[in-house]
Design an enzyme around this catalytic site. Sequence first.
Site, mmCIF file in Angstrom:
data_model
loop_
_atom_site.group_PDB
_atom_site.id
_atom_site.type_symbol
_atom_site.label_atom_id
_atom_site.label_comp_id
_atom_site.label_asym_id
_atom_site.label_seq_id
_atom_site.Cartn_x
_atom_site.Cartn_y
_atom_site.Cartn_z
ATOM 1 N N ASP A 88 0.858 -1.183 0.000
ATOM 2 C CA ASP A 88 0.000 0.000 0.000
ATOM 3 C C ASP A 88 0.895 1.235 0.000
ATOM 4 O O ASP A 88 1.708 1.428 0.905
ATOM 5 C CB ASP A 88 -0.915 -0.038 1.240
ATOM 6 C CG ASP A 88 -2.062 0.948 1.137
ATOM 7 O OD1 ASP A 88 -1.900 1.977 0.455
ATOM 8 O OD2 ASP A 88 -3.115 0.689 1.749
ATOM 9 N N ASP A 99 -3.195 7.426 -3.324
ATOM 10 C CA ASP A 99 -3.132 6.296 -2.396
ATOM 11 C C ASP A 99 -3.567 5.056 -3.172
ATOM 12 O O ASP A 99 -4.646 5.060 -3.776
ATOM 13 C CB ASP A 99 -4.086 6.609 -1.231
ATOM 14 C CG ASP A 99 -4.156 5.524 -0.170
ATOM 15 O OD1 ASP A 99 -3.415 4.540 -0.248
ATOM 16 O OD2 ASP A 99 -4.992 5.694 0.752
ATOM 17 N N HIS A 160 -11.834 6.219 1.594
ATOM 18 C CA HIS A 160 -11.902 7.545 2.214
ATOM 19 C C HIS A 160 -11.757 8.643 1.177
ATOM 20 O O HIS A 160 -11.068 8.475 0.173
ATOM 21 C CB HIS A 160 -10.782 7.683 3.249
ATOM 22 C CG HIS A 160 -9.452 7.173 2.764
ATOM 23 N ND1 HIS A 160 -8.480 7.987 2.275
ATOM 24 C CD2 HIS A 160 -8.955 5.903 2.639
ATOM 25 C CE1 HIS A 160 -7.438 7.256 1.897
ATOM 26 N NE2 HIS A 160 -7.699 5.982 2.095
ATOM 27 N N HIS A 168 -7.751 11.369 5.180
ATOM 28 C CA HIS A 168 -9.104 10.956 5.552
ATOM 29 C C HIS A 168 -9.940 12.209 5.750
ATOM 30 O O HIS A 168 -10.063 12.729 6.844
ATOM 31 C CB HIS A 168 -9.082 10.068 6.808
ATOM 32 C CG HIS A 168 -8.467 8.736 6.544
ATOM 33 N ND1 HIS A 168 -9.219 7.604 6.281
ATOM 34 C CD2 HIS A 168 -7.182 8.341 6.440
ATOM 35 C CE1 HIS A 168 -8.412 6.587 6.054
ATOM 36 N NE2 HIS A 168 -7.163 7.003 6.151
ATOM 37 N N GLU A 193 -10.994 1.137 -1.531
ATOM 38 C CA GLU A 193 -10.124 0.014 -1.176
ATOM 39 C C GLU A 193 -10.858 -1.169 -0.549
ATOM 40 O O GLU A 193 -10.875 -1.312 0.664
ATOM 41 C CB GLU A 193 -8.975 0.484 -0.275
ATOM 42 C CG GLU A 193 -9.357 1.322 0.921
ATOM 43 C CD GLU A 193 -8.110 1.822 1.658
ATOM 44 O OE1 GLU A 193 -7.191 1.031 1.897
ATOM 45 O OE2 GLU A 193 -8.060 3.020 1.990
ATOM 46 N N GLU A 283 -6.620 -1.185 -4.237
ATOM 47 C CA GLU A 283 -6.973 0.220 -4.007
ATOM 48 C C GLU A 283 -6.535 1.113 -5.151
ATOM 49 O O GLU A 283 -5.433 0.971 -5.682
ATOM 50 C CB GLU A 283 -6.318 0.728 -2.707
ATOM 51 C CG GLU A 283 -6.622 2.186 -2.388
ATOM 52 C CD GLU A 283 -6.019 2.666 -1.068
ATOM 53 O OE1 GLU A 283 -5.023 2.062 -0.612
ATOM 54 O OE2 GLU A 283 -6.545 3.645 -0.506
#
Length: 297
Positions: A88, A99, A160, A168, A193, A283
């Site tokens: 990740d 992300d 998020h 977030h 994700e 993700e």
Amino acid sequence: MPSVSPDVLEKYIKAGKIAGEARNFGVAHVRAGGSALELVNAIESLIHQRGGECAFPVNIGVNEIAAHYTPSRETDIRFRDGDVVKIDVGAHIDGYPGDTAATVEVGTRRHTALIDSAKEALAVCVEMVAPGTSLSSMGEAVSRTIKSAGFKPVANLTGHSMERYNLHAGLSIPNIETRDRAVIEEGMVLAIEPFSTTGAGKVSGKGRGSIFRIVRDRRASPEVVELFQKIQSKFGPFPFAGRWCDQLSPNAGVLVPKMFRLGMIMSYPVLTEVADGVVAQAEHSVLVTANGCKVLT
Ligand code: MN
Ligand code: MN
């Protein structure tokens, strides 16, 4: 939400591209016998070489570890045949984050269906994203996709929304059906994700991790204050690794735990599947457009 200016969009695109490249590099370099610490160092170097900054330390999740483990010199691990490894990765440009994550199995192919179920759930979700799509409907789609493959979605991990210097930013994108009636709006940047598991479908935190985030300034010794200020100016509100602090102070190994005890920084506990099930994750970060979304990573 105001629409994204061309200048900001360019930064999100660059951050996403770098994060995606770093993720692919990581996936291609996991091998049996390899050190997780060497891998994350190489991935994080690539992010810097491409002109990005890390939005958080590279997370390596092996088997039942779902998230928030990053290796240090003291806690390094070596990959073994049969390991299901989640990588990740986060990169940012001027605070605008990307992300992304992928899962790879080392040497064997026993968990292909599990890994594919997370990938498939992500693909279904990405296809649904558009202004007006409800968060609950996305969670429902993730859950349905993963369950129909014979696995469980991880109920207490979510995607998020993201904003500048904020990973977030308020919205949680569930991996199960919820009563959340909030809807997606144009201009939002979302990290989606799905996590799938052979276990019970829940994670819990164990112990103090080696990923930290700044909480507040406190009166402390000059040495502690100096490192705190360096951390603040270098990583800002983004999570950082204990190992990154070694470059900021020769005494970081002592000072970081001190800052933790003083409540100046918080740690993210390593998240483990409660039934020790194997966990897979996929993700992407996406920008919500007028009639769909653009995948950034
Ligand atoms: Mn991530
Ligand atoms: Mn994320």
